[in-house]
Design an enzyme around this catalytic site. Structure first.
Site, short mmCIF file in Angstrom:
data_model
loop_
_atom_site.label_atom_id
_atom_site.label_comp_id
_atom_site.label_asym_id
_atom_site.label_seq_id
_atom_site.Cartn_x
_atom_site.Cartn_y
_atom_site.Cartn_z
N ALA A 25 0.86 -1.21 -0.11
CA ALA A 25 0.42 0.13 0.03
C ALA A 25 0.89 1.39 0.05
CB ALA A 25 -0.62 0.33 1.12
N LYS A 26 0.56 2.19 -1.39
CA LYS A 26 1.26 3.57 -1.11
C LYS A 26 0.72 4.28 -0.18
CE LYS A 26 3.71 6.86 -4.25
NZ LYS A 26 4.63 6.31 -3.98
#
Length: 305
Positions: free
Chosen positions: A157-158
């Site tokens: 996940a960014k």
């Protein structure tokens, strides 16, 4: 020199003056890092300004939000339109884009329900790691800080909170006089840079670390894999021990901000002949060729502003 900010930003559905785009100091994201974001570039092309892989970036934004149970109040098409609008409103062509979604002011606990606020900013950006980095390369060091272990924080996940790790790695490298830091995974094997993916070249073959090495599998990384294979360059994803950094013929970092940056030295040890090698130069040609028209965009990656 004072930072120069653009005039306009998109926030919660409308273009607004940059100075008026504020968040409450008790916003959940400020205290707990509960945000997801993207870094995207637009380039000047022979056909006009185009945003590179906008759809892919926004798809990842929504997938990152899904991991953290954040339901964005705008569709992907609406955020895409916001990206185009804020570039046009500021009069930009080549620019950096930052869509961000975050938990705003609501409850105060970790699992509190809050509104999800969304903004899209844009500003001019040159080479992230310095004006000469793309040509002469940078020095790097292996950081004393490791990436988080699997099943602790989702590296795929960014998310804003993930970048506390990158800050430690990058700031340590700068303090020690290096251009950037390189992190090991919890396994002790190679992971990625502070905010960039890594490729090592051995005998003309590209090697990169796998998703299981606590990396964010970047869109620029994917782009280079596609371009390399199209050009007949073999690409291998595998676990890589730390010492292979010192044995590589070439090393490069890549990312939306860093683009394709050669590494000429790691931990004081020269890489190859101390400058960008043949494979790195070819990848730069292919990548930047997408924007100057020398590389055919067979994949529809260039999306007009």
């Amino acid at each position: 020199m004072a930072q120069q900010y653009p005039e306009w930003i998109w926030q919660n559905g409308a273009i607004t003056p940059w100075k008026d785009a504020t968040a409450h100091v008790m916003s959940h994201a400020l205290h707990y890092g509960s945000s997801v974001f993207e870094g995207i570039r637009s380039y000047v092309t022979p056909e006009g300004a185009a945003i590179f892989r906008l759809t892919d970036h926004l798809k990842r934004l929504y997938l990152s939000a899904k991991i953290y149970d954040m339901v964005l109040p705008y569709s992907q098409d609406e955020i895409a339109a916001a990206c185009r609008d804020v570039i046009r409103k500021n009069g930009f062509t080549a620019a950096y884009l930052r869509p961000v979604a975050y938990r705003g002011l609501g409850g105060f606990g970790l699992s509190a329900e809050t509104p999800i606020d969304v903004a899209v900013a844009s500003w001019p950006m040159g080479p992230y790691l310095g004006p000469e980095a793309l040509e002469v390369g940078i020095t790097a060091c292996v950081s004393s800080w490791q990436r988080f272990a699997p099943n602790t924080i989702p590296a795929g996940a960014k998310a804003g909170g993930n970048y506390l790790s990158g800050q430690l790695i990058a700031r340590e490298a700068r303090r020690l006089g290096f251009g950037e830091g390189i992190a090991l995974a919890a396994s002790g094997l190679l992971s990625e840079g502070a905010g960039e993916n890594l490729f090592l070249v051995f005998d003309g073959v590209l090697h990169t670390t796998p998703a299981s090495a606590s990396i964010l599998a970047g869109i620029t990384r994917d782009t280079l894999k596609v371009l390399a294979r199209e050009d007949g360059i073999e690409v291998v994803e595998r676990d890589i021990p730390r010492e292979y950094l010192y044995l590589a013929d070439e090393i490069l970092m890549c990312g939306t901000a860093a683009e394709i940056t050669p590494i000429r030295e790691v931990d004081g040890k020269q890489i190859g002949n101390g400058k960008a090698g043949r494979v790195t130069r070819r990848l730069q040609e292919l990548y930047f060729g997408l924007f100057n028209g020398k590389t055919q965009d067979k994949w529809g990656w260039l999306e007009p502003v």
